[in-house]
Structures are given as C-alpha cells and as structure tokens.
Design a protein around this motif. Structure first.
Motif, PDB file in Angstrom:
ATOM      1  N   GLY A   9      57.387  18.607  28.649  1.00 23.20           N
ATOM      2  CA  GLY A   9      57.086  17.853  27.449  1.00 23.20           C
ATOM      3  C   GLY A   9      58.346  17.571  26.510  1.00 23.20           C
ATOM      4  N   LEU A  10      59.381  18.425  26.698  1.00 23.24           N
ATOM      5  CA  LEU A  10      60.746  18.076  26.207  1.00 23.24           C
ATOM      6  C   LEU A  10      61.506  17.084  26.609  1.00 23.24           C
ATOM      7  CD1 LEU A  10      63.285  18.916  24.452  1.00 23.24           C
ATOM      8  CD2 LEU A  10      63.675  20.645  26.200  1.00 23.24           C
ATOM      9  N   GLY A  11      61.218  17.094  28.310  1.00 24.84           N
ATOM     10  CA  GLY A  11      61.951  15.874  29.095  1.00 24.84           C
ATOM     11  C   GLY A  11      61.305  14.568  28.698  1.00 24.84           C
ATOM     12  N   GLN A  12      60.011  14.571  28.409  1.00 29.18           N
ATOM     13  CA  GLN A  12      59.236  13.170  28.001  1.00 29.18           C
ATOM     14  C   GLN A  12      59.527  12.581  26.583  1.00 29.18           C
ATOM     15  OE1 GLN A  12      55.315  14.344  28.712  1.00 29.18           O
ATOM     16  NE2 GLN A  12      55.366  13.368  30.902  1.00 29.18           N
ATOM     17  N   VAL A  13      59.820  13.768  25.705  1.00 28.41           N
ATOM     18  CA  VAL A  13      60.367  13.593  24.437  1.00 28.41           C
ATOM     19  C   VAL A  13      61.497  12.732  24.429  1.00 28.41           C
ATOM     20  CG1 VAL A  13      61.094  14.123  22.231  1.00 28.41           C
ATOM     21  CG2 VAL A  13      58.726  14.886  23.071  1.00 28.41           C
ATOM     22  N   LEU A  14      62.539  13.318  25.236  1.00 24.48           N
ATOM     23  CA  LEU A  14      64.130  12.872  25.136  1.00 24.48           C
ATOM     24  C   LEU A  14      64.146  11.356  25.721  1.00 24.48           C
ATOM     25  CD1 LEU A  14      65.727  16.110  26.329  1.00 24.48           C
ATOM     26  CD2 LEU A  14      65.773  15.130  24.100  1.00 24.48           C
ATOM     27  N   VAL A  15      62.923  10.919  26.649  1.00 19.02           N
ATOM     28  CA  VAL A  15      63.174   9.522  27.230  1.00 19.02           C
ATOM     29  C   VAL A  15      62.059   8.831  26.656  1.00 19.02           C
ATOM     30  CG1 VAL A  15      64.197  10.594  29.231  1.00 19.02           C
ATOM     31  CG2 VAL A  15      61.843  10.485  29.146  1.00 19.02           C
ATOM     32  N   SER A  16      61.536   8.911  25.394  1.00 19.62           N
ATOM     33  CA  SER A  16      60.428   8.336  25.074  1.00 19.62           C
ATOM     34  C   SER A  16      60.849   7.228  24.022  1.00 19.62           C
ATOM     35  CB  SER A  16      59.434   9.074  24.178  1.00 19.62           C
ATOM     36  OG  SER A  16      59.823   9.713  23.156  1.00 19.62           O
ATOM     37  N   ARG A  17      62.127   7.308  23.696  1.00 14.75           N
ATOM     38  CA  ARG A  17      62.648   6.265  22.878  1.00 14.75           C
ATOM     39  C   ARG A  17      62.141   6.499  21.427  1.00 14.75           C
ATOM     40  NH1 ARG A  17      64.673   0.425  25.531  1.00 14.75           N
ATOM     41  NH2 ARG A  17      66.048   0.773  23.640  1.00 14.75           N
ATOM     42  N   LYS A  18      61.901   7.763  21.279  1.00 19.77           N
ATOM     43  CA  LYS A  18      61.229   8.037  19.794  1.00 19.77           C
ATOM     44  C   LYS A  18      59.886   7.932  19.568  1.00 19.77           C
ATOM     45  CE  LYS A  18      65.863   8.126  17.571  1.00 19.77           C
ATOM     46  NZ  LYS A  18      66.752   7.927  16.282  1.00 19.77           N
ATOM     47  N   ARG A  19      59.138   7.446  20.692  1.00 21.42           N
ATOM     48  CA  ARG A  19      57.842   7.182  20.375  1.00 21.42           C
ATOM     49  C   ARG A  19      56.781   8.277  20.379  1.00 21.42           C
ATOM     50  NH1 ARG A  19      56.727   3.321  25.715  1.00 21.42           N
ATOM     51  NH2 ARG A  19      58.286   4.743  26.499  1.00 21.42           N
ATOM     52  N   LEU A  20      57.490   9.470  20.959  1.00 19.46           N
ATOM     53  CA  LEU A  20      56.592  10.648  20.843  1.00 19.46           C
ATOM     54  C   LEU A  20      57.174  11.712  20.128  1.00 19.46           C
ATOM     55  CD1 LEU A  20      56.203  11.026  24.740  1.00 19.46           C
ATOM     56  CD2 LEU A  20      54.596  10.062  23.052  1.00 19.46           C
ATOM     57  N   ASN A  21      56.391  12.322  19.134  1.00 17.21           N
ATOM     58  CA  ASN A  21      56.743  13.454  18.212  1.00 17.21           C
ATOM     59  C   ASN A  21      56.749  14.785  19.040  1.00 17.21           C
ATOM     60  OD1 ASN A  21      57.190  15.219  16.017  1.00 17.21           O
ATOM     61  ND2 ASN A  21      55.374  14.538  14.930  1.00 17.21           N
ATOM     62  N   PRO A  22      58.262  15.299  18.895  1.00 15.55           N
ATOM     63  CA  PRO A  22      58.431  16.641  19.398  1.00 15.55           C
ATOM     64  C   PRO A  22      57.552  17.864  18.991  1.00 15.55           C
ATOM     65  CG  PRO A  22      60.220  15.911  18.216  1.00 15.55           C
ATOM     66  CD  PRO A  22      59.474  14.740  18.282  1.00 15.55           C
ATOM     67  N   LEU A  23      57.127  17.616  17.682  1.00 22.00           N
ATOM     68  CA  LEU A  23      56.651  18.878  16.987  1.00 22.00           C
ATOM     69  C   LEU A  23      55.169  18.789  17.380  1.00 22.00           C
ATOM     70  CD1 LEU A  23      57.912  18.288  13.425  1.00 22.00           C
ATOM     71  CD2 LEU A  23      58.563  19.999  14.988  1.00 22.00           C
ATOM     72  N   SER A  24      54.452  17.756  18.004  1.00 20.23           N
ATOM     73  CA  SER A  24      53.409  17.730  18.393  1.00 20.23           C
ATOM     74  C   SER A  24      53.095  17.646  19.821  1.00 20.23           C
ATOM     75  CB  SER A  24      52.176  16.581  17.723  1.00 20.23           C
ATOM     76  OG  SER A  24      52.710  15.286  17.935  1.00 20.23           O
ATOM     77  N   TRP A  25      54.215  16.733  20.729  1.00 18.54           N
ATOM     78  CA  TRP A  25      53.909  16.522  21.977  1.00 18.54           C
ATOM     79  C   TRP A  25      54.106  17.655  23.104  1.00 18.54           C
ATOM     80  CZ3 TRP A  25      51.973  12.384  24.391  1.00 18.54           C
ATOM     81  CH2 TRP A  25      52.215  12.355  25.772  1.00 18.54           C
TER      82      TRP A  25
END
Length: 205
Positions: free
Chosen positions: A64-80
């Motif tokens: 999840g952390l890896g995906q957030v970092l490469v999502s170009r801010k499309r994913l909210n880390p607090l929920s994802w």
C-alpha cells in the motif's frame, strides 16, 4: 468551456501524461518483493491462520505504501495503506485456509483469487470519490492476484517455501496490468492546462 472540461477529464490512453504515469506506477512492483520478505520475517511461513493474517497485513502495509508513493497523489495514504493492510491480511487468511496452505498451481491461483477479491474490495473503498466503476477494481485485483501466483509458479519459483506474496515476475505482471486498470478508473489529472496545451481545441466554424 464544456468541451475543454471534457477533454481535460478524458482518460484516453492517448493522453500525453498516460505513459509517464503508468511507468511510474510500474516502479511500484519493487514493493512486492520487499513486502514478501517483510511478511515472512514478521509472520513466518504461510502455514497457519496467524502467519497468514499477520504476514498478509505486513505485506499490505508495504504494498500500500509503495502504491501511494507511485500514484501521483491519486491515492490517499490515510485510507489506502490501512485498507490495503486489512484487505491483504483478511484475504490471505481466507484464501490460504480454503486451500489448506497447499502450493499447487491450481490452489495458489484460487488462493490468489480469494485474496485479491478481498484486497480489491478493501482498496475499492479507499479509491477517491471521483473514481468511476470502483467495483471493477475489486474484480480486477482478484483476477490479477490469481494471475500473479500463476505466473510465479510457472516460471519455477520455489512456491513450496510458502511465501505470503508472489514473486518478482508476478509482481511486474500484476503492477503493469493494474496500472492500466487504475488509469481507466482514476486517470491522472495533470496541472490545469497541461493536457489542453498539448491538444489545443479548434473552435467550431
């Protein structure tokens, strides 16, 4: 103005930002081997419900952390990130229990499908409100997780070691295809005007 707004939101794969966004998402495949090692280190081999739940949750945090970092801010880390951890932990627990922790190709594919369905459903909840047809993410991740384990098994990885996650080749396959799905459901919106400047609108005659 209406035409400009529609063009700016167009999730077409011809969008000039698509390739760079997809390639960045592909880098997220690097999180999968790290997640697998972390899952084994914390939860041990995938051989019982406790190792499945704990190892899966740890895997989910890293992925999840890896995906957030490469999502170009499309994913909210607090929920994802937390929902990925929960989905991966519960999904792996259910999937591995159903196949009784066996490691044949068919059983790993089934385990992957069950894990992916729970994981995908959890992540679908975490997608931002502007995401469309989010239920497709749950179905897509179920299919991709089954594919990831299938590819990993077919290339000769020692799956008898009971890893919590599939190998690097499976990770690349899953990440590449999930990047296409994410673009369809949640296209990246570049800063205002970037897409429009690259595709100027010709006024109606």
């Amino acid at each position: 103005m209406t035409s400009a707004r529609r063009l700016h939101r167009n999730p077409s794969f011809r969008n000039p930002t698509f390739l760079s966004t997809w390639l960045l998402w592909l880098v997220g495949a690097l999180a999968f081997p790290v997640a697998g090692l972390a899952g084994i280190a914390v939860g041990g081999r995938l051989s019982n419900p406790v190792s499945a739940l704990i190892g899966g949750a740890v895997c989910g945090v890293v992925i999840g952390l890896g995906q957030v970092l490469v999502s170009r801010k499309r994913l909210n880390p607090l929920s994802w990130i937390p929902l990925t951890a929960i989905g991966m932990g519960v999904g792996l627990l259910l999937g591995s229990t159903v196949v009784n922790y066996q490691t044949t190709l068919a059983e790993l594919a089934l385990m992957g499908a069950i894990t992916g369905l729970v994981l995908g459903a959890a992540q679908a909840v975490a997608l931002p409100p502007r995401a469309r047809r989010r239920w497709l993410w749950a179905l897509g991740i179920a299919a991709l997780w089954a594919l990831g384990w299938t590819v990993t098994t077919l290339v000769g990885v020692n799956v008898e070691a009971q890893f919590t996650n599939f190998g690097a080749i499976g990770a690349i396959t899953v990440t590449a295809l999930s990047g296409l799905l994410l673009h369809f459901l949640l296209p990246f919106h570049p800063p205002s005007g970037v897409w429009l400047r690259s595709h100027p609108i010709t006024p109606a005659q």
